[in-house]
Scaffold this motif. Sequence first.
Motif, PDB file in Angstrom:
ATOM      1  N   CYS A 173       5.974   8.262   6.131  1.00 31.03           N
ATOM      2  CA  CYS A 173       6.091   9.776   5.637  1.00 31.03           C
ATOM      3  C   CYS A 173       7.034  10.039   4.981  1.00 31.03           C
ATOM      4  O   CYS A 173       8.084   9.405   4.984  1.00 31.03           O
ATOM      5  CB  CYS A 173       5.852  10.785   6.804  1.00 31.03           C
ATOM      6  SG  CYS A 173       7.232  10.940   7.998  1.00 31.03           S
ATOM      7  N   VAL A 174       6.817  11.012   3.945  1.00 35.17           N
ATOM      8  CA  VAL A 174       7.774  11.465   3.262  1.00 35.17           C
ATOM      9  C   VAL A 174       7.809  13.001   3.144  1.00 35.17           C
ATOM     10  O   VAL A 174       6.463  13.536   3.181  1.00 35.17           O
ATOM     11  CB  VAL A 174       7.766  11.066   1.714  1.00 35.17           C
ATOM     12  CG1 VAL A 174       8.363   9.556   1.552  1.00 35.17           C
ATOM     13  CG2 VAL A 174       6.442  11.393   0.873  1.00 35.17           C
ATOM     14  N   ALA A 175       8.852  13.661   3.241  1.00 37.54           N
ATOM     15  CA  ALA A 175       8.807  15.427   3.216  1.00 37.54           C
ATOM     16  C   ALA A 175       9.959  16.056   2.633  1.00 37.54           C
ATOM     17  O   ALA A 175      10.899  15.730   2.715  1.00 37.54           O
ATOM     18  CB  ALA A 175       8.603  15.662   4.869  1.00 37.54           C
ATOM     19  N   TRP A 176       9.506  16.914   1.540  1.00 38.91           N
ATOM     20  CA  TRP A 176      10.494  17.576   0.841  1.00 38.91           C
ATOM     21  C   TRP A 176      10.770  18.688   1.416  1.00 38.91           C
ATOM     22  O   TRP A 176       9.948  19.597   2.282  1.00 38.91           O
ATOM     23  CB  TRP A 176       9.590  17.873  -0.411  1.00 38.91           C
ATOM     24  CG  TRP A 176       9.376  17.126  -1.362  1.00 38.91           C
ATOM     25  CD1 TRP A 176       8.346  16.293  -1.495  1.00 38.91           C
ATOM     26  CD2 TRP A 176      10.013  16.742  -2.670  1.00 38.91           C
ATOM     27  NE1 TRP A 176       8.713  15.387  -2.815  1.00 38.91           N
ATOM     28  CE2 TRP A 176       9.813  15.805  -3.388  1.00 38.91           C
ATOM     29  CE3 TRP A 176      11.436  17.403  -3.231  1.00 38.91           C
ATOM     30  CZ2 TRP A 176      10.297  15.030  -4.527  1.00 38.91           C
ATOM     31  CZ3 TRP A 176      12.028  16.851  -4.323  1.00 38.91           C
ATOM     32  CH2 TRP A 176      11.506  15.623  -4.938  1.00 38.91           C
ATOM     33  N   SER A 177      12.071  19.110   1.564  1.00 40.62           N
ATOM     34  CA  SER A 177      12.637  20.276   2.014  1.00 40.62           C
ATOM     35  C   SER A 177      12.207  21.500   0.972  1.00 40.62           C
ATOM     36  O   SER A 177      11.889  21.520  -0.039  1.00 40.62           O
ATOM     37  CB  SER A 177      14.069  20.576   1.841  1.00 40.62           C
ATOM     38  OG  SER A 177      14.529  20.224   0.511  1.00 40.62           O
ATOM     39  N   PRO A 178      12.011  22.610   1.551  1.00 46.65           N
ATOM     40  CA  PRO A 178      11.360  23.770   0.819  1.00 46.65           C
ATOM     41  C   PRO A 178      12.087  24.434  -0.312  1.00 46.65           C
ATOM     42  O   PRO A 178      11.518  24.953  -1.123  1.00 46.65           O
ATOM     43  CB  PRO A 178      11.313  24.969   1.761  1.00 46.65           C
ATOM     44  CG  PRO A 178      11.355  24.239   3.288  1.00 46.65           C
ATOM     45  CD  PRO A 178      12.042  23.227   3.095  1.00 46.65           C
ATOM     46  N   ASP A 179      13.548  24.076  -0.423  1.00 45.86           N
ATOM     47  CA  ASP A 179      14.201  24.216  -1.440  1.00 45.86           C
ATOM     48  C   ASP A 179      14.305  23.031  -2.492  1.00 45.86           C
ATOM     49  O   ASP A 179      14.813  23.169  -3.431  1.00 45.86           O
ATOM     50  CB  ASP A 179      15.561  24.725  -1.226  1.00 45.86           C
ATOM     51  CG  ASP A 179      16.300  23.563  -0.470  1.00 45.86           C
ATOM     52  OD1 ASP A 179      15.887  22.653  -0.136  1.00 45.86           O
ATOM     53  OD2 ASP A 179      17.571  23.801  -0.290  1.00 45.86           O
TER      54      ASP A 179
ATOM     55  N   ALA B  88       0.754  -1.270   0.084  1.00 45.65           N
ATOM     56  CA  ALA B  88       0.091   0.153   0.033  1.00 45.65           C
ATOM     57  C   ALA B  88       0.804   1.104   0.147  1.00 45.65           C
ATOM     58  O   ALA B  88       2.197   1.386   0.809  1.00 45.65           O
ATOM     59  CB  ALA B  88      -0.829   0.040   1.220  1.00 45.65           C
ATOM     60  N   VAL B  89       0.207   2.286  -0.677  1.00 44.77           N
ATOM     61  CA  VAL B  89       1.032   3.607  -0.637  1.00 44.77           C
ATOM     62  C   VAL B  89       0.628   4.370   0.322  1.00 44.77           C
ATOM     63  O   VAL B  89      -0.728   4.701   0.426  1.00 44.77           O
ATOM     64  CB  VAL B  89       0.881   4.455  -2.085  1.00 44.77           C
ATOM     65  CG1 VAL B  89       1.637   5.659  -2.155  1.00 44.77           C
ATOM     66  CG2 VAL B  89       1.290   3.334  -3.301  1.00 44.77           C
ATOM     67  N   LEU B  90       1.427   4.783   1.236  1.00 44.86           N
ATOM     68  CA  LEU B  90       0.754   5.332   2.551  1.00 44.86           C
ATOM     69  C   LEU B  90       0.937   6.961   2.422  1.00 44.86           C
ATOM     70  O   LEU B  90       0.428   7.848   3.232  1.00 44.86           O
ATOM     71  CB  LEU B  90       1.683   4.846   3.801  1.00 44.86           C
ATOM     72  CG  LEU B  90       1.598   3.233   3.860  1.00 44.86           C
ATOM     73  CD1 LEU B  90       2.484   3.117   5.070  1.00 44.86           C
ATOM     74  CD2 LEU B  90       0.224   2.742   4.210  1.00 44.86           C
ATOM     75  N   SER B  91       2.147   7.582   1.610  1.00 44.92           N
ATOM     76  CA  SER B  91       2.093   8.871   1.593  1.00 44.92           C
ATOM     77  C   SER B  91       2.625   9.280   0.333  1.00 44.92           C
ATOM     78  O   SER B  91       3.598   8.682  -0.344  1.00 44.92           O
ATOM     79  CB  SER B  91       3.286   9.090   2.397  1.00 44.92           C
ATOM     80  OG  SER B  91       3.618  10.477   2.462  1.00 44.92           O
ATOM     81  N   VAL B  92       2.007  10.351  -0.506  1.00 45.82           N
ATOM     82  CA  VAL B  92       2.479  10.953  -1.635  1.00 45.82           C
ATOM     83  C   VAL B  92       2.784  12.554  -1.410  1.00 45.82           C
ATOM     84  O   VAL B  92       1.720  12.997  -0.836  1.00 45.82           O
ATOM     85  CB  VAL B  92       1.564  10.719  -2.892  1.00 45.82           C
ATOM     86  CG1 VAL B  92       1.430   9.455  -3.274  1.00 45.82           C
ATOM     87  CG2 VAL B  92       0.084  11.373  -2.289  1.00 45.82           C
ATOM     88  N   GLN B  93       3.727  13.099  -1.958  1.00 46.72           N
ATOM     89  CA  GLN B  93       3.990  14.522  -1.738  1.00 46.72           C
ATOM     90  C   GLN B  93       4.748  15.118  -3.180  1.00 46.72           C
ATOM     91  O   GLN B  93       5.414  14.583  -3.264  1.00 46.72           O
ATOM     92  CB  GLN B  93       4.606  14.820  -0.484  1.00 46.72           C
ATOM     93  CG  GLN B  93       4.544  16.355  -0.081  1.00 46.72           C
ATOM     94  CD  GLN B  93       5.357  16.449   1.047  1.00 46.72           C
ATOM     95  OE1 GLN B  93       6.517  16.115   1.223  1.00 46.72           O
ATOM     96  NE2 GLN B  93       4.567  17.392   1.972  1.00 46.72           N
ATOM     97  N   PHE B  94       4.092  16.317  -3.553  1.00 44.93           N
ATOM     98  CA  PHE B  94       4.590  16.902  -4.700  1.00 44.93           C
ATOM     99  C   PHE B  94       5.915  17.657  -3.959  1.00 44.93           C
ATOM    100  O   PHE B  94       5.894  18.354  -2.756  1.00 44.93           O
ATOM    101  CB  PHE B  94       3.866  17.711  -5.467  1.00 44.93           C
ATOM    102  CG  PHE B  94       2.844  17.136  -6.469  1.00 44.93           C
ATOM    103  CD1 PHE B  94       3.377  16.578  -7.358  1.00 44.93           C
ATOM    104  CD2 PHE B  94       1.652  16.870  -6.166  1.00 44.93           C
ATOM    105  CE1 PHE B  94       2.691  16.009  -8.472  1.00 44.93           C
ATOM    106  CE2 PHE B  94       0.778  16.145  -7.039  1.00 44.93           C
ATOM    107  CZ  PHE B  94       1.347  15.796  -8.330  1.00 44.93           C
ATOM    108  N   SER B  95       7.054  17.854  -4.733  1.00 47.13           N
ATOM    109  CA  SER B  95       8.083  18.941  -4.445  1.00 47.13           C
ATOM    110  C   SER B  95       7.442  20.111  -4.587  1.00 47.13           C
ATOM    111  O   SER B  95       6.426  20.584  -4.959  1.00 47.13           O
ATOM    112  CB  SER B  95       9.234  18.751  -5.456  1.00 47.13           C
ATOM    113  OG  SER B  95       8.595  19.153  -6.816  1.00 47.13           O
ATOM    114  N   PRO B  96       8.134  21.156  -3.656  1.00 49.39           N
ATOM    115  CA  PRO B  96       7.511  22.481  -3.586  1.00 49.39           C
ATOM    116  C   PRO B  96       7.573  23.418  -4.967  1.00 49.39           C
ATOM    117  O   PRO B  96       6.451  24.380  -5.192  1.00 49.39           O
ATOM    118  CB  PRO B  96       8.690  23.293  -2.766  1.00 49.39           C
ATOM    119  CG  PRO B  96       9.364  22.077  -1.983  1.00 49.39           C
ATOM    120  CD  PRO B  96       9.387  21.166  -2.835  1.00 49.39           C
TER     121      PRO B  96
END
Length: 468
Positions: A150-156, A105-113
């Motif tokens: 969880c996955v988290a992109w840095s703001p840059d 299962a895919v638990l987290s998706v996040q686009f870059s800033p």
Amino acid sequence: MERSNVICQLQSRDGVDLGPKLDLPFDVTPTQLQALVNDMLQSEEPLPYAFYLDGKEVVGELGQFLHDMERSVEETLKIVYQPQAIFRVRPVTRCSGSMKGHSEAVLSVQFSPNGKELASGSGDRTVRFWDLNMQLPKHEGTGHTGWVLCVAWSPDAQWVASGSMDCCIRLWDPKTGNTVSSPMKGHSKWVSVIAWEPAHLCLPSRRFVSGSKDGRLKIWDAVTRRCTVSLSGHQMAVTCLKWGGDGLIYSSSRDCQISIWDSEEGKLVRQLRGHGHWVNTMALSTEYALRTGAFDQTGTCPKAVEASKEKALERYNSARDGKPERLVSGSDDFTLLLWVPMVEKRPTARMTGHMQLVNQVQFSPDGRWIISASFDKSVKLWDGMNGTFITTLVGHVGPVYQVAWSADSRLFVSASKDSTLKVWELRSRKLMEDLPGHADEVFSVDWSPDGTKVASGGKDRIVKVWHN
């Protein structure tokens, strides 16, 4: 219907009168009101505005709108004008790609800033980076020995941090998909949430905070890969983290409390109490500006570091609009609470109406609205300034897990256990698009900061990308 003039007072959303009272014709339209406001404000470049009376948006001729509302014209009408995004996001209407690769299962998706890249975390213990042009797997990040929560992109957009049930954090280079260090250890139980320091406080991005089921928070240095500050105070699992624009870290927990921490010294600044059960989720009114940093809605930013930092600060100050950050929280006690943490400890509004636990809350990018997702199968819309209930959006036939706003604050999408996504329009407060396609529950959804696409992932192990 009798036609006559109406006496109106234009007001900003802060309640400041714009000029004197106006004697307006019965058939005045929002377009004409928009031209009038721009003229009165002496705007160099005309801005789009929306107009509200008693919390409802004025649509069509004012007279007809008043008639439909059964509103008396004997008294002065206070019409609130609200600036809108100059750009407009089109609703997503179709699945443009079903990207296979994850084996659980895919638990987290996040686009870059900048909205140009996508990362996902899965129960198969991998972090994957996707090619959004070809809509194929780009890189597979291996190393975790437990579910990636969880996955988290840095703001840059230079780093991705992931937290896992193996109690470790890993840093990834999104260009290569390689881990840039050995696992960062310190938590004794699984790592469920990560938040990065905002770009206007530190650029290039360097620090992030992690929260764990062990009740602790840890601040990490992405360059040295070391824990610089350890924060303890919660009695149960940490459920959500936000790194505010003033340098404060907000953490919610299953101990029913929200704690506010000084990110430099690691001191507990304030505790917010008000919920009667687990606090599941939080959102900041400035969150969109904090997430995207120096990147504008086209995904571009200044190349020089100092110029980027100034741009990020400018965007943050614009989102704050001269007022302190607001925080909204959602809980297993079925309620939401609206806070102004730097002003007082007590909530400014208790928002009731959900019949089951609240999974997620989100402020609109302009900070004007709040949406909440709940196990009661509904999405609710609230006024982001005072917490007033606006409407309930019903359509899902299963619990709603997550919600996400479009960059222009005009649309939002919800993801549910019923295997569908639904796109809703703020103005009409109605369903715009029903998006079936997943074969099972949809756990995670994100709308790209540039507004062009939506990504979703769930129990069917597939990451889907949706376009207009």
